[in-house]
Design a protein around this motif. Structure first.
Motif, PDB file in Angstrom:
ATOM      1  N   GLY A 113       2.164 -18.237   2.808  1.00  0.00           N
ATOM      2  CA  GLY A 113       3.513 -17.674   2.634  1.00  0.00           C
ATOM      3  C   GLY A 113       3.484 -16.526   1.659  1.00  0.00           C
ATOM      4  N   GLU A 156      -7.359 -10.255  -8.757  1.00  0.00           N
ATOM      5  CA  GLU A 156      -6.078 -10.933  -8.820  1.00  0.00           C
ATOM      6  C   GLU A 156      -5.473 -11.137  -7.418  1.00  0.00           C
ATOM      7  N   ARG A 157      -4.956 -12.327  -7.186  1.00  0.00           N
ATOM      8  CA  ARG A 157      -4.238 -12.682  -5.949  1.00  0.00           C
ATOM      9  C   ARG A 157      -3.181 -13.698  -6.324  1.00  0.00           C
ATOM     10  N   ALA A 158      -1.980 -13.508  -5.893  1.00  0.00           N
ATOM     11  CA  ALA A 158      -0.905 -14.425  -6.283  1.00  0.00           C
ATOM     12  C   ALA A 158      -0.924 -15.687  -5.438  1.00  0.00           C
ATOM     13  N   GLY A 165       5.815 -15.527  -1.371  1.00  0.00           N
ATOM     14  CA  GLY A 165       5.917 -14.077  -1.582  1.00  0.00           C
ATOM     15  C   GLY A 165       4.553 -13.453  -1.827  1.00  0.00           C
ATOM     16  N   CYS A 217       1.241 -11.704  -3.126  1.00  0.00           N
ATOM     17  CA  CYS A 217       1.045 -10.603  -4.081  1.00  0.00           C
ATOM     18  C   CYS A 217       2.291  -9.725  -4.207  1.00  0.00           C
ATOM     19  N   SER A 218       3.178  -9.744  -3.219  1.00  0.00           N
ATOM     20  CA  SER A 218       4.406  -8.951  -3.375  1.00  0.00           C
ATOM     21  C   SER A 218       5.273  -9.529  -4.490  1.00  0.00           C
ATOM     22  N   HIS A 250       3.992 -10.439  -7.458  1.00  0.00           N
ATOM     23  CA  HIS A 250       3.479 -10.121  -8.806  1.00  0.00           C
ATOM     24  C   HIS A 250       2.864  -8.728  -8.868  1.00  0.00           C
ATOM     25  N   GLY A 256       2.672  -4.265  -8.482  1.00  0.00           N
ATOM     26  CA  GLY A 256       3.208  -3.140  -9.241  1.00  0.00           C
ATOM     27  C   GLY A 256       4.403  -2.459  -8.602  1.00  0.00           C
ATOM     28  N   LEU A 304      -2.080 -26.742   0.655  1.00  0.00           N
ATOM     29  CA  LEU A 304      -3.366 -26.039   0.688  1.00  0.00           C
ATOM     30  C   LEU A 304      -4.001 -26.201   2.073  1.00  0.00           C
ATOM     31  N   ALA A 324      -2.052 -16.025   7.739  1.00  0.00           N
ATOM     32  CA  ALA A 324      -1.564 -14.922   6.894  1.00  0.00           C
ATOM     33  C   ALA A 324      -1.900 -15.234   5.438  1.00  0.00           C
ATOM     34  N   ALA A 325      -3.164 -15.606   5.205  1.00  0.00           N
ATOM     35  CA  ALA A 325      -3.579 -16.037   3.864  1.00  0.00           C
ATOM     36  C   ALA A 325      -4.220 -14.901   3.068  1.00  0.00           C
ATOM     37  N   ALA A 350      -6.522 -11.106   2.439  1.00  0.00           N
ATOM     38  CA  ALA A 350      -7.865 -10.563   2.706  1.00  0.00           C
ATOM     39  C   ALA A 350      -8.973 -11.470   2.196  1.00  0.00           C
ATOM     40  N   HIS A 386      -6.395  -3.683  -3.780  1.00  0.00           N
ATOM     41  CA  HIS A 386      -6.033  -3.493  -2.380  1.00  0.00           C
ATOM     42  C   HIS A 386      -7.092  -4.033  -1.422  1.00  0.00           C
ATOM     43  N   ILE A 413       3.282  -2.070   1.255  1.00  0.00           N
ATOM     44  CA  ILE A 413       4.114  -1.659   2.399  1.00  0.00           C
ATOM     45  C   ILE A 413       3.290  -1.689   3.689  1.00  0.00           C
TER      46      ILE A 413
HETATM   47  C1  LIG Z   1      -1.896  -7.287  -9.369  1.00  0.00           C
HETATM   48  C2  LIG Z   1      -1.607  -6.548  -8.091  1.00  0.00           C
HETATM   49  C3  LIG Z   1      -0.865  -5.384  -8.113  1.00  0.00           C
HETATM   50  C4  LIG Z   1      -0.604  -4.696  -6.928  1.00  0.00           C
HETATM   51  N1  LIG Z   1       0.209  -3.607  -6.958  1.00  0.00           N
HETATM   52  C5  LIG Z   1       0.574  -3.040  -5.798  1.00  0.00           C
HETATM   53  C6  LIG Z   1       1.542  -2.004  -5.768  1.00  0.00           C
HETATM   54  O1  LIG Z   1       2.105  -1.611  -6.789  1.00  0.00           O
HETATM   55  N2  LIG Z   1       1.847  -1.458  -4.575  1.00  0.00           N
HETATM   56  C7  LIG Z   1       1.259  -1.864  -3.413  1.00  0.00           C
HETATM   57  O2  LIG Z   1       1.556  -1.297  -2.364  1.00  0.00           O
HETATM   58  N3  LIG Z   1       0.351  -2.845  -3.403  1.00  0.00           N
HETATM   59  C8  LIG Z   1       0.021  -3.462  -4.555  1.00  0.00           C
HETATM   60  N4  LIG Z   1      -0.846  -4.498  -4.542  1.00  0.00           N
HETATM   61  C9  LIG Z   1      -1.442  -4.905  -3.252  1.00  0.00           C
HETATM   62  C10 LIG Z   1      -0.483  -5.652  -2.329  1.00  0.00           C
HETATM   63  O3  LIG Z   1       0.408  -6.437  -3.084  1.00  0.00           O
HETATM   64  C11 LIG Z   1      -1.305  -6.486  -1.338  1.00  0.00           C
HETATM   65  O4  LIG Z   1      -2.124  -5.638  -0.572  1.00  0.00           O
HETATM   66  C12 LIG Z   1      -0.454  -7.287  -0.376  1.00  0.00           C
HETATM   67  O5  LIG Z   1       0.550  -7.969  -1.059  1.00  0.00           O
HETATM   68  C13 LIG Z   1      -1.323  -8.257   0.413  1.00  0.00           C
HETATM   69  O6  LIG Z   1      -0.527  -9.060   1.239  1.00  0.00           O
HETATM   70  P1  LIG Z   1      -1.148 -10.232   2.124  1.00  0.00           P
HETATM   71  O7  LIG Z   1      -0.028 -10.827   2.873  1.00  0.00           O
HETATM   72  O8  LIG Z   1      -2.295  -9.700   2.874  1.00  0.00           O
HETATM   73  O9  LIG Z   1      -1.752 -11.267   1.085  1.00  0.00           O
HETATM   74  P2  LIG Z   1      -1.000 -12.119  -0.046  1.00  0.00           P
HETATM   75  O10 LIG Z   1       0.255 -11.478  -0.436  1.00  0.00           O
HETATM   76  O11 LIG Z   1      -2.035 -12.394  -1.067  1.00  0.00           O
HETATM   77  O12 LIG Z   1      -0.610 -13.458   0.715  1.00  0.00           O
HETATM   78  C14 LIG Z   1      -1.525 -14.488   1.017  1.00  0.00           C
HETATM   79  C15 LIG Z   1      -0.833 -15.815   0.767  1.00  0.00           C
HETATM   80  O13 LIG Z   1      -1.610 -16.855   1.324  1.00  0.00           O
HETATM   81  C16 LIG Z   1      -1.688 -17.920   0.399  1.00  0.00           C
HETATM   82  N5  LIG Z   1      -2.937 -18.619   0.663  1.00  0.00           N
HETATM   83  C17 LIG Z   1      -4.200 -18.142   0.593  1.00  0.00           C
HETATM   84  N6  LIG Z   1      -5.081 -19.114   0.903  1.00  0.00           N
HETATM   85  C18 LIG Z   1      -4.360 -20.228   1.170  1.00  0.00           C
HETATM   86  C19 LIG Z   1      -4.686 -21.558   1.528  1.00  0.00           C
HETATM   87  N7  LIG Z   1      -5.957 -21.975   1.695  1.00  0.00           N
HETATM   88  N8  LIG Z   1      -3.681 -22.451   1.723  1.00  0.00           N
HETATM   89  C20 LIG Z   1      -2.386 -22.085   1.582  1.00  0.00           C
HETATM   90  N9  LIG Z   1      -2.007 -20.818   1.236  1.00  0.00           N
HETATM   91  C21 LIG Z   1      -2.988 -19.909   1.029  1.00  0.00           C
HETATM   92  C22 LIG Z   1      -1.656 -17.246  -0.968  1.00  0.00           C
HETATM   93  O14 LIG Z   1      -1.259 -18.130  -1.992  1.00  0.00           O
HETATM   94  C23 LIG Z   1      -0.680 -16.104  -0.729  1.00  0.00           C
HETATM   95  O15 LIG Z   1       0.643 -16.479  -1.001  1.00  0.00           O
HETATM   96  C24 LIG Z   1      -1.121  -5.198  -5.698  1.00  0.00           C
HETATM   97  C25 LIG Z   1      -1.846  -6.384  -5.682  1.00  0.00           C
HETATM   98  C26 LIG Z   1      -2.078  -7.076  -6.860  1.00  0.00           C
HETATM   99  C27 LIG Z   1      -2.836  -8.370  -6.822  1.00  0.00           C
END
Ligand SMILES: Cc1cc2nc3c(=O)[nH]c(=O)nc-3n(C[C@H](O)[C@H](O)[C@H](O)COP(=O)(O)OP(=O)(O)OC[C@H]3O[C@@H](n4cnc5c(N)ncnc54)[C@H](O)[C@@H]3O)c2cc1C
Length: 501
Positions: free
Chosen positions: A13, A81-83, A87, A89-90, A92, A94, A209, A242-243, A245, A440, A487
């Motif tokens: 999520g 870092e990965r949140a 929500g 990483c969106s 936490h 920048g 998890l 959607a977990a 990269a 990224h 984005i």
């Molecule tokens: C500190 C930081 C600052 C950033 N600043 C910017 C910025 O200013 N502007 C910008 O454009 N980009 C920024 N980024 C990058 C951007 O936020 C990411 O590229 C984007 O959010 C990635 O989205 P995603 O859906 O691929 O992954 P994520 O948003 O990481 O989502 C993956 C989700 O899956 C969950 N997950 C993973 N494994 C499991 C599991 N085994 N079981 C259950 N759940 C799981 C995680 O907890 C997470 O919630 C930043 C990233 C970080 C970390």
């Protein structure tokens, strides 16, 4: 109640997962289950979100997976870092809201990914901006240091950008668009989930998890997750991973999907050979040049801080290295302000980030335990031609030029490492020892048409060779855009949702 069977199961999520769940909930009558490892704090108006996740000025580390470079950077440890929260990483990051250039998306389409050209994704990018409440700052909202960086770039010859997200624009200095609303970081849970949280048939479950996908007769039949210490199986008509990269390739590998040489040593059965899983890992390599700063800069910043709301990264210079071809290939951006350690110290830095890296890394499993961190080897600056290092070396030279312009020179002083940075060879060694990432990571489940050449999903996010299984997050980007990736990741969710609904 946890449903045991749903139409659409979304695993993770995060940034993309919340957007996908929200869009599918709005546009279909599917029963949907969204599973997230971190907590779900509910909708914004319920008031349970921790303050540090809402405050868009600083990047909090309270909900982090704790990944790092492990054994791969001898002598130093770089945090990846990965949140871990609804929500993702969106929630936490920048908040820089950047699209990239039309060459980026046209490049994805030209590589065989129909539906991803700049012309086709433009309306979706506009929709993402509206959802995430992207706004532009007025000049008077920009803190003195960031303003000085902007003015120095102008003095160094960069045009002032009318719109950072003009996808045809080349070199320029821009005030960065941001997705925050009155200082609240507008994450995808607020943007996409809050409007549908009460919809019947949508279940959102935090603290879940995911261990692995369930495979049956050539199709993805659901997933296995640990919730409150108990292993649950959920079956679904279709399953979307959607977990992120790092998370998505790790779940595929634990499911026996990937290169047999990465699966068998862990005692796992190979369920579906797919060599690209975990490969093609990219991030924008970045390096920071630090400056002493002056009492005058501290005083001006402190005075501004007393009357304004002051986020950290607001100015981005789009610049060309000497390796650049059709458009810019560097971001120069500043980070400055008080050190967040409660002391009176200040820190002034300017970063260069290479936007078209050729180096590729890899993610592997360290263990079959879903709670264990994967091995993340980014291999920044490892490309045989030395392209990525040359780009950053030019970036550092551009930083030197910016810092020597009056608006910055009067405040920053010479960089701490001025002696080293002046000499090209010494500068390259200095960069190698300090290279970090731009937050990224992408590309580790790349989309493309040929699985033998490393593609993990097709242009519609479907896992090659398996029915009813998809990946939709930053991992499917075949190459990084010249942009921060938030984005573009939400765009991935919008694009795939448009095909799933
Ligand atoms: C500190 C930081 C600052 C950033 N600043 C910017 C910025 O200013 N502007 C910008 O454009 N980009 C920024 N980024 C990058 C951007 O936020 C990411 O590229 C984007 O959010 C990635 O989205 P995603 O859906 O691929 O992954 P994520 O948003 O990481 O989502 C993956 C989700 O899956 C969950 N997950 C993973 N494994 C499991 C599991 N085994 N079981 C259950 N759940 C799981 C995680 O907890 C997470 O919630 C930043 C990233 C970080 C970390």
């Amino acid at each position: 109640m946890m449903p045991a069977h749903v139409d659409t199961l979304i695993l993770g999520g995060g940034t993309a997962g919340c957007a996908l769940a929200g869009l599918i909930a709005e546009r279909s009558s599917d029963t949907i289950l969204l599973l997230e490892a971190g907590p779900d704090y509910g909708s914004l108006h319920e008031g349970h979100w921790p303050r540090e996740l809402l405050d868009a000025r600083r990047i909090p580390v309270s909900h982090d997976w704790g990944y790092d470079s492990g054994p791969f950077l001898p002598g130093r440890r770089v945090a990846y870092e990965r949140a871990r929260v609804i929500g993702g990483c969106s929630a936490h990051n920048g908040c820089s809201a950047v699209w990239g250039t039309h060459w980026d998306y046209d490049g994805w389409a030209a590589a065989g990914n129909a539906g991803w050209s700049a012309g086709e994704v433009l309306p979706l990018l506009q929709a993402v901006d509206r959802r995430l409440k992207v706004r532009r700052y007025e000049a008077e909202e920009i803190p003195p240091y960031q303003r000085a960086v902007h003015d120095a770039a102008r003095a160094a010859g960069f045009a002032a950008s009318a719109d950072m997200n003009d996808m045809a624009e080349d070199e320029a200095v821009a005030y960065c668009p941001v997705n925050n609303q009155r200082g609240i970081r507008w994450n995808t849970a607020f943007a996409y989930l809050d409007p549908v949280r009460n919809r019947r048939g949508l279940t959102i479950r935090g603290s879940a998890l995911i261990n692995r996908l369930l495979l049956e007769r050539g199709r993805v039949a659901g997933a296995e997750a640990i919730i409150d210490g108990t292993l649950h199986e959920v079956r679904a008509r279709r399953t979307v991973l959607a977990a992120g990269a790092y998370g998505s390739p790790a779940i595929l590998l634990r499911s026996g999907i990937g290169d047999p040489r990465l699966i068998e040593p862990h005692g796992l059965r190979v369920a579906h050979a797919l060599p690209g899983v975990g490969r093609n890992l990219q991030d924008h390599p970045a390096v920071a040049v630090a400056f002493p700063g002056s009492r005058e800069l501290e005083a001006a910043s402190a005075a501004f801080e007393r009357s304004h709301w002051t986020p950290e990264e607001l100015v981005i210079v789009k610049a060309r290295s000497r390796q650049a071809r059709e458009s810019f290939d560097l971001h120069l951006f500043s980070e400055g302000g008080r050190v967040a350690d409660g002391s009176d110290a200040w820190r002034w830095q300017i970063y260069a980030a290479g936007l078209l890296p050729r180096s590729r890394g890899q993610l592997r499993l360290a263990s079959v335990d879903p709670a264990a961190a994967p091995l993340i080897e980014h291999r920044h600056l490892s490309d045989a031609e030395g392209h990525d290092l040359a780009v950053l070396a030019d970036g550092v030279e551009l930083i030197r030029q910016l810092a020597s312009q009056t608006p910055l020179a009067r405040w920053l002083g010479a960089p701490f490492d001025a002696a080293i940075l002046g000499d090209r060879r010494a500068r390259e060694g200095w960069i190698r020892a300090r290279v970090v990432h731009y937050w990224h990571p992408a590309g580790s489940c790349a989309m493309g048409s040929d699985p033998a050449a490393g593609a993990v999903v097709d242009a519609r996010g479907k896992i090659h060779g398996l029915e009813d299984g998809y990946v939709a997050d930053a991992s499917i980007m075949p190459a990084l855009p010249r942009a921060n990736t938030n984005i573009p990741t939400v765009l991935v969710a919008e694009r795939i949702a448009s095909w799933l609904t």
